[in-house]
Design an enzyme around this catalytic site. Structure first.
Site, mmCIF file in Angstrom:
data_model
loop_
_atom_site.group_PDB
_atom_site.id
_atom_site.type_symbol
_atom_site.label_atom_id
_atom_site.label_comp_id
_atom_site.label_asym_id
_atom_site.label_seq_id
_atom_site.Cartn_x
_atom_site.Cartn_y
_atom_site.Cartn_z
ATOM 1 N N HIS A 29 0.842 -1.197 0.000
ATOM 2 C CA HIS A 29 0.000 0.000 0.000
ATOM 3 C C HIS A 29 0.871 1.238 0.000
ATOM 4 O O HIS A 29 2.107 1.175 0.131
ATOM 5 C CB HIS A 29 -0.987 -0.014 1.177
ATOM 6 C CG HIS A 29 -0.401 0.465 2.477
ATOM 7 N ND1 HIS A 29 -1.039 1.363 3.283
ATOM 8 C CD2 HIS A 29 0.772 0.171 3.086
ATOM 9 C CE1 HIS A 29 -0.299 1.586 4.342
ATOM 10 N NE2 HIS A 29 0.809 0.881 4.272
ATOM 11 N N CYS A 48 5.802 6.750 4.345
ATOM 12 C CA CYS A 48 4.676 5.868 4.006
ATOM 13 C C CYS A 48 3.898 6.369 2.811
ATOM 14 O O CYS A 48 2.979 5.706 2.332
ATOM 15 C CB CYS A 48 3.763 5.713 5.219
ATOM 16 S SG CYS A 48 4.632 4.998 6.604
ATOM 17 N N HIS A 52 4.976 0.467 -0.112
ATOM 18 C CA HIS A 52 5.638 -0.489 0.779
ATOM 19 C C HIS A 52 4.611 -1.564 1.149
ATOM 20 O O HIS A 52 3.472 -1.541 0.675
ATOM 21 C CB HIS A 52 6.170 0.225 2.027
ATOM 22 C CG HIS A 52 5.120 0.901 2.814
ATOM 23 N ND1 HIS A 52 4.531 2.114 2.438
ATOM 24 C CD2 HIS A 52 4.503 0.527 3.954
ATOM 25 C CE1 HIS A 52 3.634 2.457 3.319
ATOM 26 N NE2 HIS A 52 3.583 1.519 4.245
ATOM 27 N N HIS A 54 3.075 -4.708 4.150
ATOM 28 C CA HIS A 54 2.945 -5.205 5.512
ATOM 29 C C HIS A 54 2.433 -6.632 5.491
ATOM 30 O O HIS A 54 1.730 -7.029 4.565
ATOM 31 C CB HIS A 54 1.938 -4.353 6.313
ATOM 32 C CG HIS A 54 2.332 -2.928 6.451
ATOM 33 N ND1 HIS A 54 3.328 -2.497 7.291
ATOM 34 C CD2 HIS A 54 1.877 -1.797 5.821
ATOM 35 C CE1 HIS A 54 3.448 -1.180 7.201
ATOM 36 N NE2 HIS A 54 2.587 -0.740 6.308
ATOM 37 N N ASP A 92 -5.316 -10.564 0.236
ATOM 38 C CA ASP A 92 -4.010 -11.193 0.397
ATOM 39 C C ASP A 92 -3.188 -11.141 -0.894
ATOM 40 O O ASP A 92 -3.697 -11.436 -1.977
ATOM 41 C CB ASP A 92 -4.168 -12.645 0.851
ATOM 42 C CG ASP A 92 -2.832 -13.267 1.246
ATOM 43 O OD1 ASP A 92 -2.615 -14.451 0.939
ATOM 44 O OD2 ASP A 92 -1.990 -12.546 1.827
ATOM 45 N N HIS A 93 -1.949 -10.728 -0.740
ATOM 46 C CA HIS A 93 -1.014 -10.574 -1.880
ATOM 47 C C HIS A 93 -1.563 -9.629 -2.941
ATOM 48 O O HIS A 93 -1.459 -9.879 -4.143
ATOM 49 C CB HIS A 93 -0.658 -11.957 -2.475
ATOM 50 C CG HIS A 93 0.348 -12.696 -1.651
ATOM 51 N ND1 HIS A 93 0.003 -13.330 -0.478
ATOM 52 C CD2 HIS A 93 1.686 -12.867 -1.780
ATOM 53 C CE1 HIS A 93 1.084 -13.868 0.054
ATOM 54 N NE2 HIS A 93 2.117 -13.607 -0.699
ATOM 55 N N GLU A 137 -0.916 -3.845 12.029
ATOM 56 C CA GLU A 137 -0.094 -3.480 10.873
ATOM 57 C C GLU A 137 1.334 -3.945 11.121
ATOM 58 O O GLU A 137 2.088 -4.208 10.197
ATOM 59 C CB GLU A 137 -0.141 -1.972 10.649
ATOM 60 C CG GLU A 137 0.646 -1.513 9.446
ATOM 61 C CD GLU A 137 0.612 -0.009 9.317
ATOM 62 O OE1 GLU A 137 1.344 0.670 10.064
ATOM 63 O OE2 GLU A 137 -0.143 0.482 8.471
HETATM 64 C C1 LIG Z 1 4.232 2.629 9.337
HETATM 65 C C2 LIG Z 1 3.527 2.425 8.039
HETATM 66 O O1 LIG Z 1 4.022 1.728 7.122
HETATM 67 C C3 LIG Z 1 2.211 3.005 7.807
HETATM 68 O O2 LIG Z 1 1.664 2.848 6.708
HETATM 69 C C4 LIG Z 1 1.515 3.687 8.928
HETATM 70 C C5 LIG Z 1 1.946 5.112 9.136
HETATM 71 N N1 LIG Z 1 1.103 5.736 10.141
HETATM 72 C C6 LIG Z 1 -0.186 5.348 10.327
HETATM 73 N N2 LIG Z 1 -0.979 6.013 11.222
HETATM 74 C C7 LIG Z 1 -2.257 5.641 11.378
HETATM 75 N N3 LIG Z 1 -3.049 6.286 12.262
HETATM 76 N N4 LIG Z 1 -2.797 4.609 10.645
HETATM 77 C C8 LIG Z 1 -2.078 3.916 9.753
HETATM 78 O O3 LIG Z 1 -2.586 2.989 9.092
HETATM 79 C C9 LIG Z 1 -0.706 4.272 9.578
HETATM 80 N N5 LIG Z 1 0.088 3.569 8.708
HETATM 81 ZN ZN LIG Z 2 2.252 1.090 5.726
#
Ligand SMILES: CC(=O)C(=O)[C@H]1CNc2nc(N)[nH]c(=O)c2N1
Ligand SMILES: [Zn+2]
Ligand SMILES: O=P(O)(O)OP(=O)(O)OP(=O)(O)O
Length: 148
Positions: A29, A48, A52, A54, A92-93, A137
């Site tokens: 994403h 971000c 990238h 997750h 997924d993926h 995440e």
């Molecule tokens: C770390 C990352 O890779 C993100 O994508 C984070 C950055 N910050 C953040 N803050 C939020 N309130 N919600 C998120 O999904 C997010 N992703």
């Molecule tokens: Zn992210």
């Protein structure tokens, strides 16, 4: 109210249990809002704002009354099937922003991912049984969404 089967004792009706299952989705994403300029996106989302990925851990919790006959309100394999359809298949993926229509105009934050999963599960679960969607995440960052 007591319910007694032909053999053995049964738990009284009306006991509510919470059943949870987790799945892991690997997804790419980029945090980017079409309502902001490139400079504003870079300022708000930092690194971000670049693509990238997750490995999200998704935990779904459903609730229901324990059936006095079966000893459960939902077979865990039924929940697994619903999660397969509502979560694994569409997410997924995938690249959330490019492959999932919902995120064409919605920023793919974990908050919005939890909302997407909630709304996707609501379509296939019995009314009122979805209790919580928890999305990690990372090991440290997670969101809880309970509807509303
Ligand atoms: C770390 C990352 O890779 C993100 O994508 C984070 C950055 N910050 C953040 N803050 C939020 N309130 N919600 C998120 O999904 C997010 N992703
Ligand atoms: Zn992210
Ligand atoms: O979800 P609940 O209400 O059972 O409360 P919890 O166990 O603290 O879970 P969370 O913090 O994930 O909502």
């Amino acid at each position: 109210m007591q319910t007694v089967a032909r053999e053995g004792k049964l738990s009284p009706a009306g006991r509510v249990a919470f059943l949870s299952r987790t799945e892991i989705i690997a997804a790419a994403h980029r945090l980017n809002s079409k309502s902001l300029s490139d400079a504003e996106n870079k300022k708000l989302f930092g690194k971000c704002n670049q693509s990238h990925g997750h490995n999200y851990t998704v935990m779904v919790t459903v609730r229901g009354e324990i059936n006095p006959i079966s000893g459960m309100f939902m077979n865990i394999y039924t929940l697994q099937e619903h999660m397969q359809e509502a979560i694994m298949k569409p997410l997924d993926h995938k690249n959330l922003d490019q492959d999932v229509a919902y995120f064409a105009d919605v920023v793919s934050t974990t908050e919005n991912l939890a909302v997407y999963i909630w709304e996707s599960l609501q379509k296939c679960l019995p009314a009122g049984c979805l209790y919580k969607v928890k999305v990690y995440e990372s090991d440290k960052n997670f969101i809880v969404y309970k509807g509303g």
